[in-house]
Design a protein around this motif. Structure first.
Motif, PDB file in Angstrom:
ATOM      1  N   UNK A  15       7.820   8.043   5.829  1.00  0.00           N
ATOM      2  CA  UNK A  15       8.726   6.911   5.646  1.00  0.00           C
ATOM      3  C   UNK A  15       9.820   7.270   4.643  1.00  0.00           C
ATOM      4  N   UNK A  16      10.758   6.350   4.487  1.00  0.00           N
ATOM      5  CA  UNK A  16      11.819   6.560   3.512  1.00  0.00           C
ATOM      6  C   UNK A  16      11.311   6.418   2.087  1.00  0.00           C
ATOM      7  N   UNK A  17      10.324   5.551   1.886  1.00  0.00           N
ATOM      8  CA  UNK A  17       9.738   5.353   0.562  1.00  0.00           C
ATOM      9  C   UNK A  17       8.233   5.588   0.630  1.00  0.00           C
ATOM     10  N   UNK A  18       7.662   6.056  -0.451  1.00  0.00           N
ATOM     11  CA  UNK A  18       6.234   6.349  -0.501  1.00  0.00           C
ATOM     12  C   UNK A  18       5.426   5.082  -0.677  1.00  0.00           C
ATOM     13  N   UNK A  19       4.222   5.069  -0.121  1.00  0.00           N
ATOM     14  CA  UNK A  19       3.312   3.953  -0.326  1.00  0.00           C
ATOM     15  C   UNK A  19       2.634   4.029  -1.684  1.00  0.00           C
ATOM     16  N   UNK A  20       2.261   5.249  -2.074  1.00  0.00           N
ATOM     17  CA  UNK A  20       1.562   5.418  -3.349  1.00  0.00           C
ATOM     18  C   UNK A  20       1.612   6.873  -3.761  1.00  0.00           C
ATOM     19  N   UNK A  21       1.372   7.094  -5.053  1.00  0.00           N
ATOM     20  CA  UNK A  21       1.233   8.435  -5.605  1.00  0.00           C
ATOM     21  C   UNK A  21      -0.044   8.452  -6.429  1.00  0.00           C
ATOM     22  N   UNK A  22      -0.877   9.454  -6.216  1.00  0.00           N
ATOM     23  CA  UNK A  22      -2.158   9.563  -6.905  1.00  0.00           C
ATOM     24  C   UNK A  22      -2.161  10.839  -7.741  1.00  0.00           C
ATOM     25  N   UNK A  23      -2.533  10.693  -8.999  1.00  0.00           N
ATOM     26  CA  UNK A  23      -2.774  11.836  -9.874  1.00  0.00           C
ATOM     27  C   UNK A  23      -4.260  11.889 -10.172  1.00  0.00           C
ATOM     28  N   UNK A  24      -4.849  13.077 -10.093  1.00  0.00           N
ATOM     29  CA  UNK A  24      -6.278  13.231 -10.374  1.00  0.00           C
ATOM     30  C   UNK A  24      -6.518  14.580 -11.030  1.00  0.00           C
ATOM     31  N   UNK A  81      -3.553   5.855 -10.194  1.00  0.00           N
ATOM     32  CA  UNK A  81      -2.984   5.440  -8.919  1.00  0.00           C
ATOM     33  C   UNK A  81      -1.700   4.659  -9.168  1.00  0.00           C
ATOM     34  N   UNK A  82      -0.583   5.171  -8.689  1.00  0.00           N
ATOM     35  CA  UNK A  82       0.701   4.481  -8.775  1.00  0.00           C
ATOM     36  C   UNK A  82       0.971   3.829  -7.419  1.00  0.00           C
ATOM     37  N   UNK A  83       1.103   2.484  -7.465  1.00  0.00           N
ATOM     38  CA  UNK A  83       1.258   1.749  -6.217  1.00  0.00           C
ATOM     39  C   UNK A  83       2.058   0.487  -6.472  1.00  0.00           C
ATOM     40  N   UNK A  84       2.785   0.024  -5.457  1.00  0.00           N
ATOM     41  CA  UNK A  84       3.557  -1.203  -5.596  1.00  0.00           C
ATOM     42  C   UNK A  84       4.054  -1.674  -4.255  1.00  0.00           C
ATOM     43  N   UNK A  85       4.682  -2.849  -4.240  1.00  0.00           N
ATOM     44  CA  UNK A  85       5.261  -3.389  -3.017  1.00  0.00           C
ATOM     45  C   UNK A  85       6.470  -2.550  -2.599  1.00  0.00           C
ATOM     46  N   UNK A  86       6.791  -2.518  -1.313  1.00  0.00           N
ATOM     47  CA  UNK A  86       7.960  -1.754  -0.858  1.00  0.00           C
ATOM     48  C   UNK A  86       9.220  -2.194  -1.580  1.00  0.00           C
ATOM     49  N   UNK A  87       9.940  -1.243  -2.139  1.00  0.00           N
ATOM     50  CA  UNK A  87      11.174  -1.530  -2.854  1.00  0.00           C
ATOM     51  C   UNK A  87      10.981  -1.885  -4.305  1.00  0.00           C
ATOM     52  N   UNK A  88       9.734  -2.128  -4.732  1.00  0.00           N
ATOM     53  CA  UNK A  88       9.461  -2.497  -6.122  1.00  0.00           C
ATOM     54  C   UNK A  88       9.043  -1.274  -6.917  1.00  0.00           C
TER      55      UNK A  88
END
Length: 389
Positions: free
Chosen positions: A192-201, A220-227
């Motif tokens: 997609x154009x924007x990521x759904x989430x980014x995970x660091x472990x 876990x880095x996550x948020x609503x689309x565009x936010x």
């Protein structure tokens, strides 16, 4: 000709001559290859013996034994081609064919002898390719000696990238019997154009199923689309990803170097691109039994094509030898195409063998006068054209 003739003295002499010449060529090639290898690695073996406090000579002998297995596996088809070529030249020089023909022996005597040679050297090649060579390679890695130790050394490597249709993973790989990922970053939504989430472990270790991975010390880095994404601290997180522990254990290692069990596991897992490389290696091991025999037959055939009556046409030897060498080299080219997925694995492994065998058969038919030549009149054609008056 009856069966007894194919196991008689003449047949046994042909078999022994071919085996001796193949063995001689193999010995020469092995000696040259070992000399080149020692030029590069002898000092490393001496240094390793001093650091380990081990006797130098036994360590060198062990290393050379492992290297010899690897070299013989790679060069036995070449030795078969050249050895059979030289054996037939020697038989012609001794006029063995003239003597056997006068005794009523046909071409089947030589074909039967070559078939026996093919079975013997094919068994050796299959054992080397399927079992002895992988064992010798990983023994060198465990000894920490030679080029394989440098390329396949166990330990932390990377960072490396792994992807599927929607995710990309960047991590360091612990290449060992207990593989894991370290310093893991998982990017979800790469299509997609924007990521759904980014995970660091901190780490990712194998889970209960083959494709399950347990991420530990997770952010876990996550948020609503565009936010703006917000972080969430987690002790662990389970992820399903098309990656086997075996992939990590032998990461960066081509399939034909692998032991049979992990090779088959990787070949059966079709969700990663490595399956083509592994499947090609599996096909190579199955067809290894045929490889040296086919090229021994080709070498003997090319040698017979150099005859001109009772003499050897020396000007033919160079193009005939070049034909055999180019045909042999093409085998590795086809293997590479299969490993990269350009050709189907079994086709890439089998096509050059079929071509070499058919080439030898066509030359044999031509030598026996079975192929039509437009320059040769048929027996029933008149020598002088008849004219009507």
């Amino acid at each position: 000709m009856n069966l007894r003739a194919h196991i008689g003295t003449a047949a046994r002499q042909i078999i022994l001559l071919h085996l001796r010449m193949i063995g001689f060529v193999m010995f020469v090639l092995l000696t040259v290859a070992i000399a080149i290898d020692l030029t590069n690695n002898l000092e490393d073996v001496r240094r390793h013996a001093e650091q380990a406090g081990a006797p130098f000579v036994p360590l060198l002998a062990k290393y050379l034994g492992y290297r010899a297995i690897d070299i013989v596996t790679r060069l036995l088809p070449m030795a078969s081609l050249a050895g059979a070529f030289l054996a037939e030249l020697l038989r012609h020089q001794r006029m063995e064919n003239v003597i056997l023909s006068a005794a009523g022996a046909g071409p089947s005597l030589v074909y039967g002898a070559l078939l026996t040679v093919a079975l013997l050297i094919g068994s050796v090649q299959a054992s080397l390719e399927g079992w002895l060579r992988p064992t010798a390679i990983w023994a060198q890695v465990d000894l920490d000696l030679g080029s394989y130790a440098g390329r396949f050394r166990r330990g932390l490597i990377g960072p490396e990238w792994f992807t599927d249709e929607t995710r990309a993973i960047r991590a360091k790989v612990m290449r060992s019997d207990v593989p894991e990922l370290r310093d893991v970053m998982v990017f979800d939504g790469i299509e997609q154009e924007t990521l759904n989430s980014i995970v660091f472990a901190e780490t990712a270790v194998p889970g209960d199923t083959p494709t399950a991975w347990i991420l530990r010390d997770v952010v876990l880095w996550k948020g609503e689309p565009g936010a703006v994404m917000q972080p969430e601290q987690l002790e662990s997180l389970e992820m399903v990803f098309p990656l086997l522990p075996t992939h990590l254990q032998y990461h960066g290692v081509l399939g034909f170097y692998l032991p049979s069990a992990p090779l088959r596991e990787i070949a059966d897992f079709r969700e990663r691109a490595q399956w083509a490389d592994a499947e090609t290696a599996v096909a190579r091991r199955y067809l290894a039994f045929l490889l040296p025999g086919v090229f021994a037959f080709l070498g003997a055939t090319l040698s017979q094509a150099a005859r001109s009556g009772r003499f050897i046409s020396w000007w033919r030897l160079l193009p005939l030898g070049t034909t055999g060498y180019v045909t042999l080299v093409s085998v590795k080219s086809f293997w590479a195409l299969g490993e990269f997925g350009v050709l189907a694995p079994w086709f890439s492994a089998g096509a050059p063998l079929v071509f070499a065998f058919l080439l030898a058969c066509l030359i044999q038919l031509a030598l026996m006068g079975r192929l039509y030549s437009p320059h040769r009149r048929r027996a029933y054609e008149p020598l002088v054209e008849e004219k009507e008056y």
